[in-house]
Design an enzyme around this catalytic site. Sequence first.
Site, PDB file in Angstrom:
ATOM      1  NE  ARG A 123     -22.357 -35.536  22.590  1.00  0.00           N
ATOM      2  CZ  ARG A 123     -21.997 -35.070  23.798  1.00  0.00           C
ATOM      3  NH1 ARG A 123     -22.912 -34.667  24.653  1.00  0.00           N
ATOM      4  NH2 ARG A 123     -20.732 -35.020  24.148  1.00  0.00           N
TER       5      ARG A 123
ATOM      6  CE  LYS B  49     -18.048 -32.312  21.312  1.00  0.00           C
ATOM      7  NZ  LYS B  49     -17.277 -33.559  21.311  1.00  0.00           N
ATOM      8  N   GLY B  50     -23.610 -31.145  25.267  1.00  0.00           N
ATOM      9  CA  GLY B  50     -24.804 -31.812  25.793  1.00  0.00           C
ATOM     10  C   GLY B  50     -26.092 -31.027  25.656  1.00  0.00           C
TER      11      GLY B  50
ATOM     12  CG  ASP C  86     -23.676 -34.974  38.323  1.00  0.00           C
ATOM     13  OD1 ASP C  86     -24.473 -35.535  39.087  1.00  0.00           O
ATOM     14  OD2 ASP C  86     -22.580 -35.484  38.025  1.00  0.00           O
TER      15      ASP C  86
ATOM     16  CD  GLU D 196     -24.924 -27.969  31.730  1.00  0.00           C
ATOM     17  OE1 GLU D 196     -24.966 -28.206  30.508  1.00  0.00           O
ATOM     18  OE2 GLU D 196     -23.875 -28.052  32.398  1.00  0.00           O
ATOM     19  CG  ASP D 197     -26.119 -31.562  29.599  1.00  0.00           C
ATOM     20  OD1 ASP D 197     -25.709 -30.885  30.578  1.00  0.00           O
ATOM     21  OD2 ASP D 197     -25.378 -32.357  28.983  1.00  0.00           O
TER      22      ASP D 197
ATOM     23  CG  PHE E  63     -24.349 -42.073  33.390  1.00  0.00           C
ATOM     24  CD1 PHE E  63     -23.537 -40.994  33.735  1.00  0.00           C
ATOM     25  CD2 PHE E  63     -24.400 -42.477  32.068  1.00  0.00           C
ATOM     26  CE1 PHE E  63     -22.790 -40.332  32.771  1.00  0.00           C
ATOM     27  CE2 PHE E  63     -23.650 -41.824  31.099  1.00  0.00           C
ATOM     28  CZ  PHE E  63     -22.847 -40.749  31.449  1.00  0.00           C
ATOM     29  CB  VAL E  64     -29.832 -39.855  32.148  1.00  0.00           C
ATOM     30  CG1 VAL E  64     -30.707 -40.410  33.247  1.00  0.00           C
ATOM     31  CG2 VAL E  64     -29.299 -38.470  32.525  1.00  0.00           C
TER      32      VAL E  64
ATOM     33  CE  LYS F 160     -27.515 -37.821  37.100  1.00  0.00           C
ATOM     34  NZ  LYS F 160     -26.174 -38.385  36.818  1.00  0.00           N
TER      35      LYS F 160
ATOM     36  CG  ASP G  72     -21.496 -37.596  26.315  1.00  0.00           C
ATOM     37  OD1 ASP G  72     -21.864 -36.761  27.172  1.00  0.00           O
ATOM     38  OD2 ASP G  72     -20.323 -38.005  26.231  1.00  0.00           O
TER      39      ASP G  72
HETATM   40  P1  IMP Z   1     -21.509 -31.009  36.957  1.00  0.00           P
HETATM   41  O1  IMP Z   1     -21.068 -32.162  37.820  1.00  0.00           O
HETATM   42  O2  IMP Z   1     -22.762 -30.371  37.490  1.00  0.00           O
HETATM   43  O3  IMP Z   1     -20.397 -30.029  36.752  1.00  0.00           O
HETATM   44  O4  IMP Z   1     -21.911 -31.619  35.549  1.00  0.00           O
HETATM   45  C1  IMP Z   1     -20.963 -31.729  34.562  1.00  0.00           C
HETATM   46  C2  IMP Z   1     -21.446 -32.370  33.318  1.00  0.00           C
HETATM   47  O5  IMP Z   1     -21.414 -33.766  33.510  1.00  0.00           O
HETATM   48  C3  IMP Z   1     -22.839 -32.080  32.823  1.00  0.00           C
HETATM   49  O6  IMP Z   1     -22.954 -30.885  32.132  1.00  0.00           O
HETATM   50  C4  IMP Z   1     -23.029 -33.260  31.893  1.00  0.00           C
HETATM   51  O7  IMP Z   1     -22.445 -32.980  30.631  1.00  0.00           O
HETATM   52  C5  IMP Z   1     -22.248 -34.357  32.579  1.00  0.00           C
HETATM   53  N1  IMP Z   1     -23.167 -35.275  33.248  1.00  0.00           N
HETATM   54  C6  IMP Z   1     -23.553 -35.280  34.544  1.00  0.00           C
HETATM   55  N2  IMP Z   1     -24.412 -36.281  34.799  1.00  0.00           N
HETATM   56  C7  IMP Z   1     -24.587 -36.915  33.611  1.00  0.00           C
HETATM   57  C8  IMP Z   1     -25.382 -38.045  33.193  1.00  0.00           C
HETATM   58  O8  IMP Z   1     -26.133 -38.680  33.966  1.00  0.00           O
HETATM   59  N3  IMP Z   1     -25.285 -38.404  31.886  1.00  0.00           N
HETATM   60  C9  IMP Z   1     -24.498 -37.757  30.992  1.00  0.00           C
HETATM   61  N4  IMP Z   1     -23.746 -36.686  31.337  1.00  0.00           N
HETATM   62  C10 IMP Z   1     -23.796 -36.282  32.635  1.00  0.00           C
HETATM   63 MG    MG Z   2     -22.641 -30.930  29.777  1.00  0.00          MG
END
Ligand code: IMP
Ligand code: MG
Length: 171
Positions: free
Chosen positions: A161, A40-41, A99, A95-96, A148-149, A127, A155
């Site tokens: 959100r 949903k992000g 990470d 993508e939001d 953490f944002v 990040k 969210d």
């Molecule tokens: P990934 O670790 O790149 O697979 O990221 C997975 C998901 O974790 C992202 O799409 C976000 O929804 C969530 N996420 C990662 N870092 C943050 C953050 O700082 N705040 C909120 N959601 C996060």
């Molecule tokens: Mg996400």
Amino acid sequence: MKKIKVLISEEKINNRLDELANQIMDKYKGKDIVFLCILKGSIFFTVELAKRIKNNIQFEFVEVSSYENNESTGKVKLNKDITQSIEGKEVIIIEDIVDTGRTLAFLKELLLEKKPASLKICSLLDKPSRRIANVKADYVGFAIEDKFVVGYGLDDEQNLRNLNYIGYIEE
Ligand code: IMP
Ligand code: MG
């Protein structure tokens, strides 16, 4: 009550979205684009970016989640798939935040099987210091440090959100 600090203001986000939209219009001149929004992000980012782009945009949505909130396994699963074919189409994953990169690595592999003409990634936030999977966004709004944002779609356990800025929780 948790106190939220502003990391990136609405004005800064708006200015950066204008730039990203121009970059994308430059690259995709005369072409239709599919925005593939990761629920949903990414909903806020998807909508606000799309409104700035003059190309015809089609929208698809996927929802993914991690099997567990366990960083050592980090397996991703698909909860909701796209509903229209993307074969032969110019697809941009919206993508939001990138990470660890696991979500996008998983999605990229899955979507490439559907044979799009091209597959790019546009992420509002990045990040880089947290990266585990080998994946890189083609368009990035802001690279941020390891905080953490929340807000602008992101969210904290499904909350916060709808902030119109990107903030972080002050402990
Ligand atoms: P990934 O670790 O790149 O697979 O990221 C997975 C998901 O974790 C992202 O799409 C976000 O929804 C969530 N996420 C990662 N870092 C943050 C953050 O700082 N705040 C909120 N959601 C996060
Ligand atoms: Mg996400």
